[in-house]
Structure formats: C-alpha cells, structure tokens
Design a protein around this motif. Structure first.
Motif, PDB file in Angstrom:
ATOM      1  N   ILE A 192       0.847  -1.192   0.000  1.00  0.00           N
ATOM      2  CA  ILE A 192       0.000   0.000   0.000  1.00  0.00           C
ATOM      3  C   ILE A 192       0.881   1.239   0.000  1.00  0.00           C
ATOM      4  CG2 ILE A 192      -1.843   1.248   1.192  1.00  0.00           C
ATOM      5  CD1 ILE A 192      -2.503  -1.391   2.646  1.00  0.00           C
ATOM      6  N   ILE A 193       0.609   2.141  -0.928  1.00  0.00           N
ATOM      7  CA  ILE A 193       1.261   3.445  -0.949  1.00  0.00           C
ATOM      8  C   ILE A 193       0.268   4.447  -0.369  1.00  0.00           C
ATOM      9  CG2 ILE A 193       2.313   5.242  -2.367  1.00  0.00           C
ATOM     10  CD1 ILE A 193       3.030   3.046  -4.388  1.00  0.00           C
ATOM     11  N   CYS A 194       0.666   5.102   0.705  1.00  0.00           N
ATOM     12  CA  CYS A 194      -0.254   5.985   1.415  1.00  0.00           C
ATOM     13  C   CYS A 194       0.517   7.132   2.066  1.00  0.00           C
ATOM     14  CB  CYS A 194      -1.027   5.193   2.473  1.00  0.00           C
ATOM     15  SG  CYS A 194       0.027   4.410   3.713  1.00  0.00           S
ATOM     16  N   ARG A 195      -0.237   8.057   2.649  1.00  0.00           N
ATOM     17  CA  ARG A 195       0.389   9.164   3.376  1.00  0.00           C
ATOM     18  C   ARG A 195       1.083   8.646   4.634  1.00  0.00           C
ATOM     19  NH1 ARG A 195      -1.124  14.356   2.011  1.00  0.00           N
ATOM     20  NH2 ARG A 195      -2.895  14.541   0.576  1.00  0.00           N
ATOM     21  N   LYS A 196       2.195   9.244   4.951  1.00  0.00           N
ATOM     22  CA  LYS A 196       2.889   8.859   6.179  1.00  0.00           C
ATOM     23  C   LYS A 196       2.346   9.687   7.347  1.00  0.00           C
ATOM     24  CE  LYS A 196       7.068   9.938   4.869  1.00  0.00           C
ATOM     25  NZ  LYS A 196       8.522  10.232   4.867  1.00  0.00           N
ATOM     26  N   ASN A 197       2.362   9.077   8.525  1.00  0.00           N
ATOM     27  CA  ASN A 197       2.037   9.804   9.747  1.00  0.00           C
ATOM     28  C   ASN A 197       2.698   9.099  10.916  1.00  0.00           C
ATOM     29  OD1 ASN A 197       0.012   7.973  11.177  1.00  0.00           O
ATOM     30  ND2 ASN A 197      -0.996   8.227   9.172  1.00  0.00           N
ATOM     31  N   GLU A 198       2.801   9.788  12.030  1.00  0.00           N
ATOM     32  CA  GLU A 198       3.549   9.270  13.177  1.00  0.00           C
ATOM     33  C   GLU A 198       2.920   8.016  13.761  1.00  0.00           C
ATOM     34  OE1 GLU A 198       5.255  10.862  17.511  1.00  0.00           O
ATOM     35  OE2 GLU A 198       4.379  12.259  16.060  1.00  0.00           O
ATOM     36  N   LEU A 199       1.586   8.005  13.883  1.00  0.00           N
ATOM     37  CA  LEU A 199       0.910   6.838  14.455  1.00  0.00           C
ATOM     38  C   LEU A 199       1.121   5.609  13.584  1.00  0.00           C
ATOM     39  CD1 LEU A 199      -0.988   5.508  16.491  1.00  0.00           C
ATOM     40  CD2 LEU A 199      -2.918   6.349  15.130  1.00  0.00           C
ATOM     41  N   SER A 254       3.603   5.016  11.568  1.00  0.00           N
ATOM     42  CA  SER A 254       5.009   4.594  11.688  1.00  0.00           C
ATOM     43  C   SER A 254       5.234   3.763  12.940  1.00  0.00           C
ATOM     44  CB  SER A 254       5.920   5.830  11.706  1.00  0.00           C
ATOM     45  OG  SER A 254       5.832   6.542  10.489  1.00  0.00           O
ATOM     46  N   LYS A 255       4.575   4.150  14.042  1.00  0.00           N
ATOM     47  CA  LYS A 255       4.704   3.386  15.287  1.00  0.00           C
ATOM     48  C   LYS A 255       4.085   2.000  15.143  1.00  0.00           C
ATOM     49  CE  LYS A 255       4.843   7.346  18.453  1.00  0.00           C
ATOM     50  NZ  LYS A 255       4.135   8.059  19.558  1.00  0.00           N
ATOM     51  N   THR A 256       2.957   1.935  14.450  1.00  0.00           N
ATOM     52  CA  THR A 256       2.295   0.638  14.253  1.00  0.00           C
ATOM     53  C   THR A 256       3.152  -0.276  13.387  1.00  0.00           C
ATOM     54  OG1 THR A 256       0.142   1.731  14.403  1.00  0.00           O
ATOM     55  CG2 THR A 256       0.178  -0.477  13.465  1.00  0.00           C
ATOM     56  N   LEU A 257       3.705   0.245  12.324  1.00  0.00           N
ATOM     57  CA  LEU A 257       4.529  -0.555  11.421  1.00  0.00           C
ATOM     58  C   LEU A 257       5.791  -1.064  12.112  1.00  0.00           C
ATOM     59  CD1 LEU A 257       4.163   1.686   8.232  1.00  0.00           C
ATOM     60  CD2 LEU A 257       3.341  -0.652   8.472  1.00  0.00           C
ATOM     61  N   ALA A 258       6.277  -0.304  13.078  1.00  0.00           N
ATOM     62  CA  ALA A 258       7.504  -0.696  13.784  1.00  0.00           C
ATOM     63  C   ALA A 258       7.300  -1.937  14.646  1.00  0.00           C
ATOM     64  CB  ALA A 258       7.999   0.469  14.639  1.00  0.00           C
ATOM     65  N   LYS A 259       6.053  -2.349  14.867  1.00  0.00           N
ATOM     66  CA  LYS A 259       5.770  -3.525  15.692  1.00  0.00           C
ATOM     67  C   LYS A 259       6.180  -4.831  15.001  1.00  0.00           C
ATOM     68  CE  LYS A 259       1.746  -1.407  17.983  1.00  0.00           C
ATOM     69  NZ  LYS A 259       0.269  -1.512  18.166  1.00  0.00           N
ATOM     70  N   ASP A 260       6.320  -4.805  13.692  1.00  0.00           N
ATOM     71  CA  ASP A 260       6.667  -6.023  12.954  1.00  0.00           C
ATOM     72  C   ASP A 260       7.768  -5.697  11.946  1.00  0.00           C
ATOM     73  OD1 ASP A 260       6.863  -8.330  11.438  1.00  0.00           O
ATOM     74  OD2 ASP A 260       4.699  -8.661  11.326  1.00  0.00           O
ATOM     75  N   LYS A 261       8.952  -6.167  12.192  1.00  0.00           N
ATOM     76  CA  LYS A 261      10.115  -5.849  11.356  1.00  0.00           C
ATOM     77  C   LYS A 261      10.084  -6.570  10.002  1.00  0.00           C
ATOM     78  CE  LYS A 261      11.906  -3.214  14.497  1.00  0.00           C
ATOM     79  NZ  LYS A 261      11.894  -1.742  14.304  1.00  0.00           N
ATOM     80  N   GLN A 282      -4.957  -5.457  10.005  1.00  0.00           N
ATOM     81  CA  GLN A 282      -6.247  -4.779  10.125  1.00  0.00           C
ATOM     82  C   GLN A 282      -6.088  -3.438  10.841  1.00  0.00           C
ATOM     83  OE1 GLN A 282      -8.895  -5.784   8.618  1.00  0.00           O
ATOM     84  NE2 GLN A 282     -10.250  -4.160   9.361  1.00  0.00           N
ATOM     85  N   GLU A 283      -5.221  -3.394  11.822  1.00  0.00           N
ATOM     86  CA  GLU A 283      -4.955  -2.144  12.536  1.00  0.00           C
ATOM     87  C   GLU A 283      -4.393  -1.093  11.580  1.00  0.00           C
ATOM     88  OE1 GLU A 283      -2.211  -0.517  16.289  1.00  0.00           O
ATOM     89  OE2 GLU A 283      -2.474  -2.670  15.954  1.00  0.00           O
ATOM     90  N   ILE A 284      -3.482  -1.517  10.730  1.00  0.00           N
ATOM     91  CA  ILE A 284      -2.905  -0.604   9.741  1.00  0.00           C
ATOM     92  C   ILE A 284      -3.977  -0.147   8.756  1.00  0.00           C
ATOM     93  CG2 ILE A 284      -1.286  -0.478   7.805  1.00  0.00           C
ATOM     94  CD1 ILE A 284       0.486  -2.466   9.436  1.00  0.00           C
ATOM     95  N   ALA A 285      -4.823  -1.088   8.313  1.00  0.00           N
ATOM     96  CA  ALA A 285      -5.886  -0.748   7.366  1.00  0.00           C
ATOM     97  C   ALA A 285      -6.839   0.292   7.944  1.00  0.00           C
ATOM     98  CB  ALA A 285      -6.642  -2.008   6.961  1.00  0.00           C
ATOM     99  N   LEU A 286      -7.171   0.163   9.227  1.00  0.00           N
ATOM    100  CA  LEU A 286      -8.080   1.120   9.859  1.00  0.00           C
ATOM    101  C   LEU A 286      -7.448   2.501   9.972  1.00  0.00           C
ATOM    102  CD1 LEU A 286      -9.603  -1.130  12.675  1.00  0.00           C
ATOM    103  CD2 LEU A 286     -10.765  -0.271  10.636  1.00  0.00           C
ATOM    104  N   GLN A 287      -6.149   2.539  10.185  1.00  0.00           N
ATOM    105  CA  GLN A 287      -5.468   3.826  10.334  1.00  0.00           C
ATOM    106  C   GLN A 287      -5.399   4.611   9.025  1.00  0.00           C
ATOM    107  OE1 GLN A 287      -1.665   3.188  12.235  1.00  0.00           O
ATOM    108  NE2 GLN A 287      -2.601   2.355  14.097  1.00  0.00           N
ATOM    109  N   ILE A 288      -5.468   3.920   7.900  1.00  0.00           N
ATOM    110  CA  ILE A 288      -5.390   4.609   6.606  1.00  0.00           C
ATOM    111  C   ILE A 288      -6.721   4.577   5.862  1.00  0.00           C
ATOM    112  CG2 ILE A 288      -2.918   4.120   6.395  1.00  0.00           C
ATOM    113  CD1 ILE A 288      -3.563   1.910   4.447  1.00  0.00           C
TER     114      ILE A 288
END
Length: 324
Positions: A202-209, A211-218, A251-257
């Motif tokens: 998914i190509i989407c806008r970046k935001n701080e929240l 980025s924190k969610t994505l950092a949970k899974d390397k 799903q958490e990432i999907a809801l955020q975007i």
C-alpha cells in the motif's frame, strides 16, 4: 471465458514486482461507480421483507432512521473494497488508446483456470483461492462479467434474502458492484472485487501513528517513494503467519489509513503462472518488453509468448503477430 486481458502502460516496476492495483470505487473513471439512491435501497428492502415473509421468517417494521443506518454500513462496504478490471478483448483500439498509453503499453493475458493471486492455497470447489469463502458478499475474488444497461437498477423485483445470519443485502451489493451504464459496453469488462485491507503493498500518506504501528513487525518493509508518502510491503504469505482477525496488525494498519482509501494505491501480488501471454501495442518497444521479461525468473514461460499488435491495412482492426 478461458482468457481475460488487462490493458496497462509499460512499466519496469510491474515486471520487477508483478503487482496490480485494486482501484477504490471512488477513484474509478465512471462517476456512477459506487453510487445508489435511497429509493433503490428501500425498494430492495421491501423485496427482502416480502421474500422473508413467504419463507416464514419473522419480519419487523423498521424506521427510516434504521434504514439510513444500514445504508451507512453499505457505503462502508463500498469504501473498503477495490476493483481489478479485466476484459474479454485484447484487440480494441479504444482500450489500447485509453488504458495502454496510446498503444505504447501492453496487454496481459490471464488464464482464467489458474489462480490469479500469489499465495492462493485455499480450495473452493475445484478452484484455488487466496481469500477463501465469501460469506458476507464483501468481495468477489474470481472475476465476474459486468452487466450493462441504460437505466439504473430499480430493484422492483428484488426478492432474494440471505438467511442463517448472512448479510441480508449481499445480492444488493453484488448487483451494484457488477452493473454499469451502456456507455461503457465497449470495455467488455470482467472484474474482481477485493478488500483493500488485504493488499500486499500500500502506498499511502505517512504519519507518526502509522510509523509506530509498522515498527511492531520488522518483517513489514517500508519504503519512502517521496517525502509525503510511504510504501508498505508485506512479506509473501503474510496472512499465513499473522493473525488475520479483527485485532490483527494488518487490520490495525488498514483502519489507520481507511479515511484515505480513495487516494491510496493498493497492490496485489499476481500469480506469475496465471499470465499466459503478453501483447505489445503497435507503438510499443517490444525489445524493451523482452528485456523486462528476461529479467524476471518467474516469467520464463513468457519468453516465447510475446506478441506485437499490428494495424490491418484493409480493415479497422488490430492483428497480433508472434515476436521472434
């Protein structure tokens, strides 16, 4: 159909990653896509109630406010899915002009009998599926033919209901998903409807929240196409080892975007074996196509299956010839 076709510009990025976009309804070029009116819905609801009564299913009168709430949920269904468009015809000059970069692009031929998506490991009857059984009518993984008509659907004879707890407006959604105006008849479209949250990238806008969610899974890769956007890339088979329920990280990432779905680019990995031929437009550089094909080891079966479209000198049609 044995074969379906996909018009597209010639892009090296596609041959590097073999992904295609599922376009949200709000981003399609037909302004009627994803729209319906109150009268259509309320007429359909009357048909559902009528059929339910005939089956001896208890039916309660509901208020307009309740029906408006149901329509809000249906709109969320539209906003949550994307369309993968295909066609029956690879020789349409209009399609080559509109969707394949003025004949400088390509057409992919797909073998309908083979799984469209990579990681299709589930069995549905005799077919291999990636997403499994469609219980609620929220997606249609296998391409279906679009129906064309002049008048919008009235649903005056809509008398189908889903029982046993299934979504009662499954058929209503399906009819809206797969009906278009006669103006688009030349496209001879077939389409798959997929959940945007299932995208492999998914190509989407970046935001701080986010980025924190994505950092949970390397194992999730993140690229920066430009300063305002990021590209999220899930590893192949991600849903096989990640809990895909409502509380899953994906799903958490999907809801955020979700609020930006119409502007996001949602990409799905293709099964390379499903691509059976490539047709080059008559203005396309076929040597460049051959180079791209040879650079991807997953496409070795296509080395002798590249064709070039040529203009017929005696009629308004395009012919294809094998590129040697």
């Amino acid at each position: 159909m044995k074969y379906l076709y996909k018009y597209m510009p010639l892009r090296k990025e596609f041959f590097d990653n073999l992904m295609i976009r599922a376009t949200p309804f709000a981003a399609l070029n037909d302004p009627y896509e994803g729209l319906y009116n109150d009268e259509q819905f309320k007429t359909a609801n009357k048909g559902v109630q009528k059929f339910a009564k005939k089956q001896g299913i208890p039916v309660e009168d509901v208020s307009d406010n309740f029906l408006n709430g149901v329509m809000d949920f249906i709109q969320l269904d539209f906003d949550a899915v994307g369309v993968l468009s295909f066609t029956e015809d690879y020789t349409s000059s209009l399609m080559w002009a509109h969707y394949a970069d003025q004949h400088r692009g390509i057409v992919l031929e797909f073998d309908y009998d083979k799984p469209l998506f990579q990681d299709s490991t589930r069995k549905l009857g005799k077919r291999e599926s990636r997403f499994g059984e469609n219980y609620l009518g929220g997606f249609y993984e296998f391409p279906e033919k679009v129906m064309y008509r002049r008048e919008i659907l009235s649903f005056e004879r809509y008398e189908q209901v889903q029982v046993n707890g299934e979504y009662p407006f499954r058929e209503f959604l399906h009819d809206l998903f797969f009906t278009k105006s006669n103006d688009w008849l030349y496209e001879k479209e077939w389409r798959s409807i997929v959940q945007l949250s299932d995208a492999d990238s998914i190509i989407c806008r970046k935001n701080e929240l986010l980025s924190k969610t994505l950092a949970k899974d390397k194992t999730i890769k993140v690229k920066n196409p430009d300063q305002d956007k990021i590209q999220i890339i899930y590893p192949s088979g991600y849903e096989m080892h990640e809990d895909m329920g409502d509380q899953s990280l994906k799903q958490e990432i999907a809801l955020q975007i979700f609020s930006e779905n119409a502007n996001n680019i949602n990409l799905f990995r293709l099964n390379p074996e499903a691509i059976s031929r490539i047709y080059c437009g008559h203005r396309c550089d076929e040597d460049q196509v051959k180079k791209f094909v040879h650079s991807n080891s997953q496409l070795t079966h296509l080395k002798d299956n590249i064709y070039k479209m040529e203009i017929d000198r005696y009629s308004y049609q395009l012919n294809s010839n094998l590129v040697k």
